[in-house]
Scaffold this motif. Structure first.
Motif, PDB file in Angstrom:
ATOM      1  N   ILE A  15       0.849  -1.208   0.000  1.00 21.89           N
ATOM      2  CA  ILE A  15       0.000   0.000   0.000  1.00 21.89           C
ATOM      3  C   ILE A  15       0.882   1.255   0.000  1.00 21.89           C
ATOM      4  O   ILE A  15       0.694   2.169  -0.789  1.00 21.89           O
ATOM      5  CB  ILE A  15      -0.937   0.006   1.236  1.00 21.89           C
ATOM      6  CG1 ILE A  15      -2.017  -1.054   1.072  1.00 21.89           C
ATOM      7  CG2 ILE A  15      -1.575   1.380   1.440  1.00 21.89           C
ATOM      8  CD1 ILE A  15      -2.819  -1.320   2.331  1.00 21.89           C
ATOM      9  N   LEU A  16       1.870   1.256   0.905  1.00 22.42           N
ATOM     10  CA  LEU A  16       2.726   2.447   1.028  1.00 22.42           C
ATOM     11  C   LEU A  16       3.581   2.662  -0.212  1.00 22.42           C
ATOM     12  O   LEU A  16       3.854   3.796  -0.599  1.00 22.42           O
ATOM     13  CB  LEU A  16       3.596   2.349   2.284  1.00 22.42           C
ATOM     14  CG  LEU A  16       2.798   2.505   3.585  1.00 22.42           C
ATOM     15  CD1 LEU A  16       3.585   1.996   4.771  1.00 22.42           C
ATOM     16  CD2 LEU A  16       2.408   3.962   3.816  1.00 22.42           C
ATOM     17  N   SER A  17       3.987   1.561  -0.866  1.00 21.42           N
ATOM     18  CA  SER A  17       4.768   1.716  -2.114  1.00 21.42           C
ATOM     19  C   SER A  17       3.918   2.384  -3.179  1.00 21.42           C
ATOM     20  O   SER A  17       4.409   3.175  -3.990  1.00 21.42           O
ATOM     21  CB  SER A  17       5.235   0.375  -2.666  1.00 21.42           C
ATOM     22  OG  SER A  17       5.654  -0.447  -1.659  1.00 21.42           O
ATOM     23  N   GLN A  18       2.620   2.045  -3.175  1.00 20.26           N
ATOM     24  CA  GLN A  18       1.714   2.679  -4.147  1.00 20.26           C
ATOM     25  C   GLN A  18       1.558   4.175  -3.860  1.00 20.26           C
ATOM     26  O   GLN A  18       1.271   4.953  -4.755  1.00 20.26           O
ATOM     27  CB  GLN A  18       0.330   2.026  -4.055  1.00 20.26           C
ATOM     28  CG  GLN A  18       0.250   0.620  -4.605  1.00 20.26           C
ATOM     29  CD  GLN A  18       0.161   0.603  -6.112  1.00 20.26           C
ATOM     30  OE1 GLN A  18      -0.445   1.490  -6.693  1.00 20.26           O
ATOM     31  NE2 GLN A  18       0.766  -0.393  -6.739  1.00 20.26           N
ATOM     32  N   GLY A  19       1.733   4.541  -2.581  1.00 17.74           N
ATOM     33  CA  GLY A  19       1.505   5.943  -2.189  1.00 17.74           C
ATOM     34  C   GLY A  19       2.730   6.827  -2.326  1.00 17.74           C
ATOM     35  O   GLY A  19       2.669   8.006  -1.998  1.00 17.74           O
ATOM     36  N   ILE A  20       3.824   6.275  -2.821  1.00 13.76           N
ATOM     37  CA  ILE A  20       5.039   7.094  -2.982  1.00 13.76           C
ATOM     38  C   ILE A  20       4.804   8.176  -4.030  1.00 13.76           C
ATOM     39  O   ILE A  20       4.286   7.892  -5.105  1.00 13.76           O
ATOM     40  CB  ILE A  20       6.252   6.211  -3.382  1.00 13.76           C
ATOM     41  CG1 ILE A  20       6.717   5.422  -2.166  1.00 13.76           C
ATOM     42  CG2 ILE A  20       7.404   7.047  -3.934  1.00 13.76           C
ATOM     43  CD1 ILE A  20       7.945   4.596  -2.384  1.00 13.76           C
ATOM     44  N   GLU A  21       5.171   9.400  -3.682  1.00 13.52           N
ATOM     45  CA  GLU A  21       4.969  10.495  -4.643  1.00 13.52           C
ATOM     46  C   GLU A  21       6.273  10.860  -5.335  1.00 13.52           C
ATOM     47  O   GLU A  21       7.347  10.758  -4.754  1.00 13.52           O
ATOM     48  CB  GLU A  21       4.410  11.720  -3.910  1.00 13.52           C
ATOM     49  CG  GLU A  21       3.014  11.459  -3.393  1.00 13.52           C
ATOM     50  CD  GLU A  21       2.238  12.716  -3.078  1.00 13.52           C
ATOM     51  OE1 GLU A  21       2.495  13.765  -3.686  1.00 13.52           O
ATOM     52  OE2 GLU A  21       1.350  12.628  -2.224  1.00 13.52           O
ATOM     53  N   ARG A  22       6.134  11.290  -6.578  1.00  8.25           N
ATOM     54  CA  ARG A  22       7.339  11.679  -7.346  1.00  8.25           C
ATOM     55  C   ARG A  22       7.659  13.152  -7.089  1.00  8.25           C
ATOM     56  O   ARG A  22       6.759  13.953  -6.832  1.00  8.25           O
ATOM     57  CB  ARG A  22       7.102  11.468  -8.847  1.00  8.25           C
ATOM     58  CG  ARG A  22       6.708  10.078  -9.218  1.00  8.25           C
ATOM     59  CD  ARG A  22       7.914   9.203  -9.544  1.00  8.25           C
ATOM     60  NE  ARG A  22       7.551   7.782  -9.406  1.00  8.25           N
ATOM     61  CZ  ARG A  22       7.979   6.994  -8.424  1.00  8.25           C
ATOM     62  NH1 ARG A  22       8.793   7.429  -7.506  1.00  8.25           N
ATOM     63  NH2 ARG A  22       7.596   5.732  -8.351  1.00  8.25           N
TER      64      ARG A  22
ATOM     65  N   GLU B  26      13.852  10.367  -3.730  1.00  8.84           N
ATOM     66  CA  GLU B  26      12.414  10.070  -3.636  1.00  8.84           C
ATOM     67  C   GLU B  26      11.982   9.888  -2.185  1.00  8.84           C
ATOM     68  O   GLU B  26      10.995  10.453  -1.743  1.00  8.84           O
ATOM     69  CB  GLU B  26      12.064   8.796  -4.423  1.00  8.84           C
ATOM     70  CG  GLU B  26      12.241   8.905  -5.928  1.00  8.84           C
ATOM     71  CD  GLU B  26      11.243   9.823  -6.608  1.00  8.84           C
ATOM     72  OE1 GLU B  26      10.270  10.229  -5.966  1.00  8.84           O
ATOM     73  OE2 GLU B  26      11.459  10.152  -7.799  1.00  8.84           O
ATOM     74  N   ILE B 117      -4.408   6.492  -2.045  1.00  9.14           N
ATOM     75  CA  ILE B 117      -3.473   6.220  -0.942  1.00  9.14           C
ATOM     76  C   ILE B 117      -2.718   7.488  -0.557  1.00  9.14           C
ATOM     77  O   ILE B 117      -2.548   7.790   0.622  1.00  9.14           O
ATOM     78  CB  ILE B 117      -2.500   5.070  -1.329  1.00  9.14           C
ATOM     79  CG1 ILE B 117      -3.296   3.782  -1.534  1.00  9.14           C
ATOM     80  CG2 ILE B 117      -1.442   4.860  -0.260  1.00  9.14           C
ATOM     81  CD1 ILE B 117      -2.515   2.643  -2.159  1.00  9.14           C
TER      82      ILE B 117
END
Lengths: 120, 181
Positions: A15-22, B26, B117
């Motif tokens: 879930i948190l990997s999906q929420g990573i922002e660029r 990042e 998310i």
């Protein structure tokens, strides 16, 4: 809908990997490296200026001290004739110049280090 | 690998620092975002943190991992920025500000999973978002999280527990967990 009270560790990770922002800027790397290079250049310039002003003030102080020494000898030897008052005045003037120069130097260092802090 | 690049930079190879920027930008940005909740301020803080890390690299003794040291800088810089911005402008979240000046962003018809998310992460407290990212994305233990954030051991555990619970409550039923992974 999950029945349990929490996700599993791997689910949280996914879930948190999906929420990573660029990062908004594409040229972020270049900006950082440019900032670093400018910082180095700035420090070098300040160090150069400090070195020059240090040499300048050192020479001025040495000259003042030399003159001071010369005049004190002169004063001790020739205190009987009429040059005493003029010598004393000159001596005071040299002391004054030395103090002003040292104070300027101290201020200069203060201002450079403040600029440095602001930059960093 | 990090140690090798630290040595390279310390021996005068400035370009070698690009390796750290590329590798950690990042995550550093996302940690700053957890605290500041604003993309532009977070980018600024990330940039300042890298420059600060470069200037202080000689003081890095190698007792901790490089990333722990760097993330501590990012967290400290973010907290300082937050304090400054709050003091200077009485910080208004970006969304509220856009609404105030009549430039509200058009809501997407159907936000994708990542956007959902990201929104949830923006709406949970900074400490919780930070703890989750450090624990699950960076695989850091409680000890390292303590080093980065300055929290106590029990505080770290409590924040992590609360964060997991909070995220679960906010996401359960809203996303299909099978779609992730």
């Amino acid at each position: 809908m999950k029945e349990s009270q929490e996700f599993t560790s791997s689910e949280y990770r996914d879930i948190l990997s999906q929420g990573i922002e660029r990062l908004p800027s594409e040229d972020f790397d270049q900006k950082v490296m440019l900032g670093i290079r400018e910082g180095i250049q700035y420090r070098e310039t300040i160090l150069r200026k400090l070195r020059i002003s240090f040499v300048f003030v050192l020479v001025a102080i040495l000259l003042s001290l030399g003159l001071l020494f010369f005049l004190s000898i002169n004063w001790l030897v020739l205190s009987d004739n009429g040059f005493l008052r003029a010598d004393l005045l000159l001596l005071l003037l040299i002391c004054f110049i030395a103090i002003v120069l040292s104070d300027n130097y101290r201020r200069m260092i203060g201002s450079y280090s403040n600029q440095g802090k602001n930059f960093l | 690998m990090d140690d090798l690049y630290v040595e390279k930079v310390n021996s005068g190879d400035i370009n070698a620092f690009g390796y750290f920027v590329k590798k950690y930008k990042e995550m550093s940005y996302n940690l700053a975002l957890s605290i500041l909740k604003d993309p532009y301020l977070s980018e600024e803080v990330t940039q300042e943190s890298f420059i600060k890390a470069f200037n202080n690299l000689r003081s890095f003794k190698g007792n901790a991992k490089f990333k722990t040291w760097l993330y501590r800088i990012v967290v400290n810089e973010s907290l300082q920025k937050l304090k400054k911005v709050k003091k200077d402008y009485n910080l208004v979240p970006m969304q509220e500000h856009l609404t105030e000046i009549g430039m509200e962003e058009e809501p997407e018809d159907k936000p994708d999973l990542a956007t959902k998310i990201q929104e949830v992460l923006k709406n949970i407290p900074a400490k919780e978002s930070l703890a989750l990212k450090l624990f699950y994305l960076e695989d850091l233990g409680t000890k390292e999280i303590m080093q980065i954030t300055g929290w106590s051991n029990s505080n770290t555990k409590v924040i992590l527990h609360r964060a997991r619970k909070n995220l679960f409550q906010k996401l359960n039923g809203k996303i299909d967990i099978k779609l992730i992974g």
